[in-house]
Design a protein around this motif. Structure first.
Motif, PDB file in Angstrom:
ATOM      1  N   LYS A  13      67.241  84.012  61.768  1.00  0.00           N
ATOM      2  CA  LYS A  13      67.245  85.475  61.618  1.00  0.00           C
ATOM      3  C   LYS A  13      66.890  86.155  62.942  1.00  0.00           C
ATOM      4  O   LYS A  13      67.417  87.221  63.263  1.00  0.00           O
ATOM      5  N   GLU A  14      66.021  85.526  63.748  1.00  0.00           N
ATOM      6  CA  GLU A  14      65.632  86.151  65.027  1.00  0.00           C
ATOM      7  C   GLU A  14      66.841  86.272  65.960  1.00  0.00           C
ATOM      8  O   GLU A  14      67.046  87.306  66.609  1.00  0.00           O
ATOM      9  N   VAL A  15      67.628  85.207  66.053  1.00  0.00           N
ATOM     10  CA  VAL A  15      68.822  85.234  66.911  1.00  0.00           C
ATOM     11  C   VAL A  15      69.836  86.231  66.354  1.00  0.00           C
ATOM     12  O   VAL A  15      70.441  87.006  67.094  1.00  0.00           O
ATOM     13  N   ALA A  16      69.992  86.243  65.035  1.00  0.00           N
ATOM     14  CA  ALA A  16      70.967  87.147  64.415  1.00  0.00           C
ATOM     15  C   ALA A  16      70.620  88.611  64.700  1.00  0.00           C
ATOM     16  O   ALA A  16      71.503  89.423  64.988  1.00  0.00           O
ATOM     17  N   VAL A  17      69.334  88.933  64.643  1.00  0.00           N
ATOM     18  CA  VAL A  17      68.908  90.313  64.917  1.00  0.00           C
ATOM     19  C   VAL A  17      69.268  90.697  66.361  1.00  0.00           C
ATOM     20  O   VAL A  17      69.758  91.797  66.629  1.00  0.00           O
ATOM     21  N   LYS A  18      69.062  89.763  67.292  1.00  0.00           N
ATOM     22  CA  LYS A  18      69.437  90.041  68.697  1.00  0.00           C
ATOM     23  C   LYS A  18      70.946  90.249  68.820  1.00  0.00           C
ATOM     24  O   LYS A  18      71.404  91.155  69.524  1.00  0.00           O
ATOM     25  N   LEU A  19      71.708  89.416  68.159  1.00  0.00           N
ATOM     26  CA  LEU A  19      73.171  89.526  68.238  1.00  0.00           C
ATOM     27  C   LEU A  19      73.635  90.859  67.647  1.00  0.00           C
ATOM     28  O   LEU A  19      74.519  91.522  68.188  1.00  0.00           O
ATOM     29  N   GLU A  20      73.017  91.253  66.547  1.00  0.00           N
ATOM     30  CA  GLU A  20      73.382  92.527  65.928  1.00  0.00           C
ATOM     31  C   GLU A  20      73.029  93.692  66.850  1.00  0.00           C
ATOM     32  O   GLU A  20      73.793  94.648  66.980  1.00  0.00           O
ATOM     33  N   SER A  21      71.890  93.572  67.539  1.00  0.00           N
ATOM     34  CA  SER A  21      71.427  94.683  68.389  1.00  0.00           C
ATOM     35  C   SER A  21      72.359  94.920  69.579  1.00  0.00           C
ATOM     36  O   SER A  21      72.399  96.020  70.112  1.00  0.00           O
ATOM     37  N   ILE A  22      73.096  93.929  70.022  1.00  0.00           N
ATOM     38  CA  ILE A  22      74.024  94.142  71.142  1.00  0.00           C
ATOM     39  C   ILE A  22      75.453  94.407  70.648  1.00  0.00           C
ATOM     40  O   ILE A  22      76.390  94.478  71.439  1.00  0.00           O
ATOM     41  N   GLY A  23      75.604  94.549  69.345  1.00  0.00           N
ATOM     42  CA  GLY A  23      76.901  94.976  68.823  1.00  0.00           C
ATOM     43  C   GLY A  23      77.908  93.883  68.540  1.00  0.00           C
ATOM     44  O   GLY A  23      79.100  94.151  68.364  1.00  0.00           O
ATOM     45  N   ILE A  24      77.444  92.633  68.481  1.00  0.00           N
ATOM     46  CA  ILE A  24      78.343  91.530  68.111  1.00  0.00           C
ATOM     47  C   ILE A  24      78.940  91.823  66.739  1.00  0.00           C
ATOM     48  O   ILE A  24      78.272  92.369  65.859  1.00  0.00           O
ATOM     49  N   ASP A  25      80.212  91.475  66.563  1.00  0.00           N
ATOM     50  CA  ASP A  25      80.926  91.899  65.354  1.00  0.00           C
ATOM     51  C   ASP A  25      80.679  91.019  64.129  1.00  0.00           C
ATOM     52  O   ASP A  25      80.792  91.490  63.001  1.00  0.00           O
ATOM     53  N   ALA A  26      80.395  89.732  64.343  1.00  0.00           N
ATOM     54  CA  ALA A  26      80.173  88.827  63.213  1.00  0.00           C
ATOM     55  C   ALA A  26      79.477  87.571  63.714  1.00  0.00           C
ATOM     56  O   ALA A  26      79.516  87.263  64.917  1.00  0.00           O
ATOM     57  N   VAL A  27      78.853  86.852  62.773  1.00  0.00           N
ATOM     58  CA  VAL A  27      78.180  85.601  63.118  1.00  0.00           C
ATOM     59  C   VAL A  27      78.737  84.465  62.266  1.00  0.00           C
ATOM     60  O   VAL A  27      78.890  84.620  61.058  1.00  0.00           O
ATOM     61  N   ASP A  28      79.063  83.353  62.919  1.00  0.00           N
ATOM     62  CA  ASP A  28      79.382  82.128  62.187  1.00  0.00           C
ATOM     63  C   ASP A  28      78.128  81.269  62.311  1.00  0.00           C
ATOM     64  O   ASP A  28      77.784  80.817  63.407  1.00  0.00           O
ATOM     65  N   VAL A  29      77.436  81.053  61.186  1.00  0.00           N
ATOM     66  CA  VAL A  29      76.129  80.378  61.271  1.00  0.00           C
ATOM     67  C   VAL A  29      76.229  78.918  61.691  1.00  0.00           C
ATOM     68  O   VAL A  29      75.245  78.335  62.130  1.00  0.00           O
ATOM     69  N   GLY A  30      77.375  78.298  61.573  1.00  0.00           N
ATOM     70  CA  GLY A  30      77.552  76.901  61.999  1.00  0.00           C
ATOM     71  C   GLY A  30      76.302  76.067  61.778  1.00  0.00           C
ATOM     72  O   GLY A  30      75.719  75.564  62.729  1.00  0.00           O
ATOM     73  N   GLY A  31      75.921  75.915  60.519  1.00  0.00           N
ATOM     74  CA  GLY A  31      74.633  75.303  60.213  1.00  0.00           C
ATOM     75  C   GLY A  31      74.639  73.789  60.110  1.00  0.00           C
ATOM     76  O   GLY A  31      75.684  73.126  60.178  1.00  0.00           O
ATOM     77  N   LEU A  32      73.430  73.252  59.913  1.00  0.00           N
ATOM     78  CA  LEU A  32      73.209  71.811  59.748  1.00  0.00           C
ATOM     79  C   LEU A  32      73.667  71.352  58.361  1.00  0.00           C
ATOM     80  O   LEU A  32      73.444  72.050  57.369  1.00  0.00           O
ATOM     81  N   GLY A  33      74.263  70.159  58.314  1.00  0.00           N
ATOM     82  CA  GLY A  33      74.666  69.597  57.022  1.00  0.00           C
ATOM     83  C   GLY A  33      76.088  69.065  57.029  1.00  0.00           C
ATOM     84  O   GLY A  33      76.511  68.381  56.107  1.00  0.00           O
ATOM     85  N   GLY A  34      76.832  69.389  58.072  1.00  0.00           N
ATOM     86  CA  GLY A  34      78.195  68.867  58.206  1.00  0.00           C
ATOM     87  C   GLY A  34      78.293  68.074  59.491  1.00  0.00           C
ATOM     88  O   GLY A  34      77.420  67.246  59.786  1.00  0.00           O
ATOM     89  N   THR A  35      79.352  68.322  60.261  1.00  0.00           N
ATOM     90  CA  THR A  35      79.523  67.620  61.532  1.00  0.00           C
ATOM     91  C   THR A  35      78.294  67.810  62.416  1.00  0.00           C
ATOM     92  O   THR A  35      77.849  68.924  62.629  1.00  0.00           O
ATOM     93  N   SER A  36      77.756  66.683  62.900  1.00  0.00           N
ATOM     94  CA  SER A  36      76.609  66.748  63.807  1.00  0.00           C
ATOM     95  C   SER A  36      77.098  66.483  65.225  1.00  0.00           C
ATOM     96  O   SER A  36      77.606  65.397  65.526  1.00  0.00           O
ATOM     97  N   TRP A  37      76.926  67.463  66.110  1.00  0.00           N
ATOM     98  CA  TRP A  37      77.370  67.271  67.495  1.00  0.00           C
ATOM     99  C   TRP A  37      76.473  66.329  68.256  1.00  0.00           C
ATOM    100  O   TRP A  37      76.901  65.686  69.201  1.00  0.00           O
ATOM    101  N   SER A  38      75.229  66.211  67.786  1.00  0.00           N
ATOM    102  CA  SER A  38      74.363  65.211  68.377  1.00  0.00           C
ATOM    103  C   SER A  38      74.892  63.832  67.941  1.00  0.00           C
ATOM    104  O   SER A  38      74.904  62.883  68.720  1.00  0.00           O
ATOM    105  N   GLY A  39      75.357  63.760  66.694  1.00  0.00           N
ATOM    106  CA  GLY A  39      75.975  62.539  66.185  1.00  0.00           C
ATOM    107  C   GLY A  39      77.199  62.143  66.992  1.00  0.00           C
ATOM    108  O   GLY A  39      77.362  60.983  67.378  1.00  0.00           O
ATOM    109  N   VAL A  40      78.061  63.104  67.261  1.00  0.00           N
ATOM    110  CA  VAL A  40      79.265  62.807  68.047  1.00  0.00           C
ATOM    111  C   VAL A  40      78.864  62.313  69.441  1.00  0.00           C
ATOM    112  O   VAL A  40      79.409  61.325  69.947  1.00  0.00           O
TER     113      VAL A  40
END
Ligand code: FNR
Length: 367
Positions: free
Chosen positions: A205-232
């Motif tokens: 939520k902290e990062v999202a609030v910053k993104l909203e404050s600079i006018g970013i249009d949308a957020v893709d949360v790309g969360g944990l639970g699927g493809t792991s880039w550390s895994g790759v």
């Protein structure tokens, strides 16, 4: 920059052939619908269409960006064209993978280009946050961002945030200083919508609030639970030390369902719920938590790599069918109504969210 191109190819190879998913879940199993015995709607009247960034889509699903610019083989071009044909057929949005290779090697542009097969698709370009950092030599700016969008006639740009992946990769770009400022500057003059996108570790939520404050249009949360880039990166690591680091961070991040709840609680940003989406019930839960779209990557990679458009559509149609069924069983005849049905949060998800948001207020007053 030959390296960028080879690296991207290795990523696809590992995602096709190895187990690259997180060992922990996206937490949708701890989000529960309450079954409704009297739905008071007909299943056939359920409308799955959604509006997002001024466009209307037939289904609340997005094909998440994966590739482009890989070496020789034409594999990347085949994957993107196959995904694009499916997206065109279903009228859903899609992204391409990082266009860094294209910025350095403009001759790779065709591997990202899908307009010939997908004239109407809402197409999202893709560049990485570290390339815009103030400490990055030859940092990107508006010129590269415009080139990324216009070369492939995209409708928006995804700006990917991937500090986890970069941090466990020996050649990783771990310069992240000044990225938020660069993004704010870009946003102030850029004529296309910008989607800030994580790649498997979630957005707080902290990062999202910053993104909203600079006018970013949308957020893709790309969360944990699927493809792991550390895994790759674990499979790519050449020595003991790198392997150990990648393994330790395999399951690092904010599970997708919890990231959606955090971002919805703290902002009014349109949300794409990506990361471990593997069925239509999870999509329904993501939407009920406040997401506008659910994004899918890995399950579509295999059919796409074979050029199997019907195979890609089949996976998505299964999700759509399950989503519609879940909506019927909670009596929601469209996505707006789905956002208001009761939810119960249990276990780890409840423990997490109680410490991060006013959970009861959120569950009562979800939009
Ligand atoms: C990705 N992803 C990705 N994201 C991005 O912003 N730029 C990129 O270049 C790539 N490349 C890429 C390649 C491959 C093979 C995969 C599977 C994924 C991340 C992707 O968009 C998505 O956020 C994650 O994969 C999580 O979704 P899934 O795979 O769990 O459905």
């Amino acid at each position: 920059e030959e390296l960028t191109v080879i690296r991207k190819f290795e990523h696809i190879e590992h995602c096709l052939k190895k187990e690259v998913e997180a060992h922990v879940s996206a937490q949708f199993e701890n989000i529960h619908f309450v079954h409704m015995s009297l739905p008071e709607i007909d299943k056939e009247e359920i409308d799955l269409s959604v509006e997002f960034l001024g466009r209307k889509f037939d289904y609340p699903i997005m094909i998440a960006g994966m590739t482009g610019g890989t070496k020789g083989s034409q594999l990347a071009g085949k994957i993107n064209k196959t995904l694009a044909k499916a997206a065109q057929e279903l009228n859903i949005p899609m992204g391409v993978g990082s266009q860094r290779a294209m910025i350095r090697k403009p001759e790779t542009w065709e591997s990202y280009y899908v307009r010939d097969v997908a004239p109407d698709v809402f197409l999202v370009g893709n560049l990485g946050a570290p390339q815009f950092s103030e400490t990055m030599p030859n940092r990107y700016g508006i010129e590269e961002a415009i080139k990324a969008v216009e070369t492939i006639q995209a409708d928006a740009l995804a700006f990917h945030m991937n500090p986890l992946q970069e941090s466990v990769q020996p050649e990783g770009d771990t310069q992240y200083r000044g990225v938020l400022n660069a993004l704010a500057e870009l946003k102030s003059e850029f004529p296309y919508p910008i989607i800030a996108k994580e790649t498997g570790a979630g957005v707080s939520k902290e990062v999202a609030v910053k993104l909203e404050s600079i006018g970013i249009d949308a957020v893709d949360v790309g969360g944990l639970g699927g493809t792991s880039w550390s895994g790759v990166e674990y499979y790519r690591a050449k020595d003991e030390r790198s392997k150990n680091l990648a393994l330790k961070f395999w399951d690092w991040g904010i599970p997708t369902a919890l990231s959606v709840a955090e971002v919805r609680y703290a902002t009014d940003l349109p949300i794409i719920s990506t990361g471990g989406i593997r069925d239509g019930i999870q999509i329904a839960k993501a939407l009920a938590l406040g997401a506008n779209l659910a994004g899918v990557a890995l399950p579509l990679l295999k059919p796409a790599a074979k050029g199997d458009v019907e195979g890609v559509i089949k996976v998505l149609e299964r999700y759509i069918n399950e989503l519609r069924n879940a909506m019927f069983l909670v009596g929601a005849k469209n996505v707006v109504e789905l956002r208001k049905v009761p939810l119960v949060v249990t276990g780890f998800a409840r423990e997490w969210l109680e410490q991060r948001i006013e959970l009861w207020e959120f569950l009562r007053e979800r939009r």
